[in-house]
Design a protein around this motif. Structure first.
Motif, short mmCIF file in Angstrom:
data_model
loop_
_atom_site.label_atom_id
_atom_site.label_comp_id
_atom_site.label_asym_id
_atom_site.label_seq_id
_atom_site.Cartn_x
_atom_site.Cartn_y
_atom_site.Cartn_z
N LYS A 146 1.00 -1.14 0.03
CA LYS A 146 -0.06 -0.36 0.17
C LYS A 146 0.55 1.29 0.11
O LYS A 146 0.92 2.25 -0.34
N ILE A 147 1.92 1.03 0.65
CA ILE A 147 3.17 2.36 0.61
C ILE A 147 4.45 2.04 -0.41
O ILE A 147 4.63 0.75 0.50
N ALA A 239 -0.61 -0.89 10.47
CA ALA A 239 -0.83 -1.21 10.00
C ALA A 239 -1.17 0.11 8.89
O ALA A 239 -1.68 0.89 8.73
N LYS A 240 -2.89 0.41 10.39
CA LYS A 240 -3.97 0.71 9.98
C LYS A 240 -3.25 1.83 9.93
O LYS A 240 -3.81 2.92 9.03
N SER A 241 -2.81 2.54 10.76
CA SER A 241 -1.87 3.99 10.33
C SER A 241 -1.15 4.07 9.48
O SER A 241 -1.44 5.78 9.16
N ALA A 242 -0.90 3.49 8.96
CA ALA A 242 0.11 4.00 7.67
C ALA A 242 -1.21 3.79 6.83
O ALA A 242 -1.00 4.47 5.66
N ALA A 243 -2.14 3.08 7.03
CA ALA A 243 -2.74 2.59 6.07
C ALA A 243 -3.91 3.91 5.47
O ALA A 243 -3.96 4.96 4.62
N ILE A 244 -4.57 4.80 6.63
CA ILE A 244 -4.87 5.45 6.99
C ILE A 244 -4.35 6.89 6.92
O ILE A 244 -4.79 8.08 5.10
N GLU A 251 1.56 11.39 -0.66
CA GLU A 251 3.09 11.94 -0.72
C GLU A 251 3.69 12.16 0.53
O GLU A 251 4.65 12.01 0.52
N THR A 252 3.35 12.86 1.93
CA THR A 252 3.88 12.73 2.99
C THR A 252 3.87 11.98 3.37
O THR A 252 5.63 11.52 3.64
N THR A 253 3.25 10.85 3.48
CA THR A 253 3.55 9.45 4.22
C THR A 253 4.43 9.18 2.94
O THR A 253 5.16 7.74 4.13
N GLU A 254 4.70 8.71 1.86
CA GLU A 254 6.32 7.82 1.25
C GLU A 254 7.30 9.27 1.34
O GLU A 254 7.80 7.55 1.39
N ALA A 255 7.30 10.26 1.56
CA ALA A 255 8.36 10.67 1.36
C ALA A 255 8.81 10.29 2.72
O ALA A 255 10.33 9.81 3.13
N PHE A 256 8.29 10.79 4.11
CA PHE A 256 8.68 9.93 5.45
C PHE A 256 9.35 8.71 5.44
O PHE A 256 10.31 8.44 6.24
N ASN A 257 7.86 7.95 4.97
CA ASN A 257 8.56 6.47 5.06
C ASN A 257 9.43 6.46 4.52
O ASN A 257 10.78 5.41 5.03
N ALA A 258 10.06 7.06 3.45
CA ALA A 258 11.41 6.79 2.16
C ALA A 258 12.34 6.69 3.43
O ALA A 258 13.30 6.28 3.69
N GLN A 262 15.89 4.23 4.79
CA GLN A 262 16.80 4.78 4.85
C GLN A 262 17.71 4.50 5.91
O GLN A 262 19.11 4.12 6.35
N LYS A 263 16.76 5.38 6.32
CA LYS A 263 17.48 5.75 8.39
C LYS A 263 17.62 4.05 9.28
O LYS A 263 18.77 4.23 9.58
N ILE A 264 17.04 3.78 9.50
CA ILE A 264 17.14 2.21 9.77
C ILE A 264 17.79 1.26 8.95
O ILE A 264 19.02 0.71 9.52
#
Length: 306
Positions: A146-147, A239-244, A251-258, A262-264
């Protein structure tokens, strides 16, 4: 709460049953009286598991990327139990690292197991369900379907494919009027199973993602779909929070997630490249849990001492 005999007599095929979600689901359903058919490449492990579960368990060595193996799994199950009530496409492999650094043969193998294997299982299961007018197909997707997850690109791509397949099949079954046939998809968050030990890894660092969910969350969600089928389930609060978040602010979610992924990766301990269990099964990583949360906790404690 499920009782000991709440699924007595139900016949359930579970791929990827030698560890992780598949093993956990098999153990719980077997204890509840279901006939569980254990499918995985690691023959010895699923045969041992079948003995532990009891006479209502059957082990069938299966490489889901091979159509003849899935056909054999289907025919063996029908021969043993007469019908199939639930088919769970759980088998999946991972491969992580910069996309251009991952060998093409590893990417292709991930597609063969995760996508083609799910297609084979879905085809045999749904054809049978249509004949008997009833049945539940459960496909295991991922939050990364989904992300998009950079550096998990091949895995994310395969899980997007699984989610798309399941959604299309769900609509097709509804259009054809099969009231008692269900196609369900489970979307877990990163979970502490042997998946991370088995993944192909070209990041230069140990495979881990934090925070991680307990596998029991996903195992219970899969079993719950047998009694209360839903088209799509996001397991656990993360998972629920990420989907929402992905739906409301993609766009914000994908950029933050990326950046977070990378950091992890960069903060994990060094590790050599490996193809993991992509081409040959590994003898290690046989539990439901992968023990990764405990390892990461020790790593954090060691960092604090420095």
């Amino acid at each position: 709460m499920a009782t000991k005999n709440s699924h007595a007599g139900l016949t359930v095929v579970i791929t990827g049953a030698s560890s992780g979600f598949g093993k956990g689901v098999a153990q719980k359903l077997g204890a509840q009286g279901a006939n569980v058919v254990l499918a995985a490449r690691r023959r010895q492990l699923i045969e041992e598991l079948a003995i532990q579960i009891g006479p209502n368990a059957l082990a069938v060595a299966t490489d889901v990327s091979k159509e003849e193996d899935v056909k054999h799994l289907f025919e063996t199950t029908i021969g043993a139990f007469g019908a199939i009530d639930v088919w769970i496409n759980n088998a999946a492999v991972g491969v992580i690292g910069p996309f251009t650094e991952v060998p093409i043969k590893d990417i292709r193998r991930a597609v063969e197991i995760n996508v083609i294997g799910t297609i084979y299982g879905s085809h045999y299961a749904l054809r049978h369900f249509k004949e008997q007018q009833i049945g539940t197909l459960i496909n295991v997707g991922s939050v990364s379907s989904k992300i998009p997850y950079p550096y998990y690109t091949p895995y994310s791509a395969t899980k997007y494919a699984v989610t798309g397949l399941s959604a299309a099949l769900h609509q097709e079954i509804e259009l054809e009027g099969y009231e008692h046939i269900h196609v369900c998809t489970v979307h877990p968050w990163a979970t502490d199973t042997p998946w991370f030990e088995h993944t192909g890894n070209y990041t230069g660092h140990a495979a881990e993602l934090k925070p991680m969910d307990d596998p029991e969350i996903v195992i219970d969600a899969i079993i719950d779909l047998i009694d209360k089928p839903k088209e799509s389930v996001d397991t656990g609060i993360k998972a629920k929070s990420a989907a929402i978040s992905g739906h409301l602010a993609p766009e914000t979610t994908e950029a933050f997630n990326a950046k977070y992924v990378q950091k992890i990766i960069q903060s994990a301990p060094p590790a050599p490249p490996t193809s993991g269990s992509l081409h040959e099964p590994m003898q290690t990583g046989t539990g439901v849990s992968g023990g990764i949360r405990e390892r990461m906790k020790l790593e954090e404690q060691q960092q604090k001492r420095k």
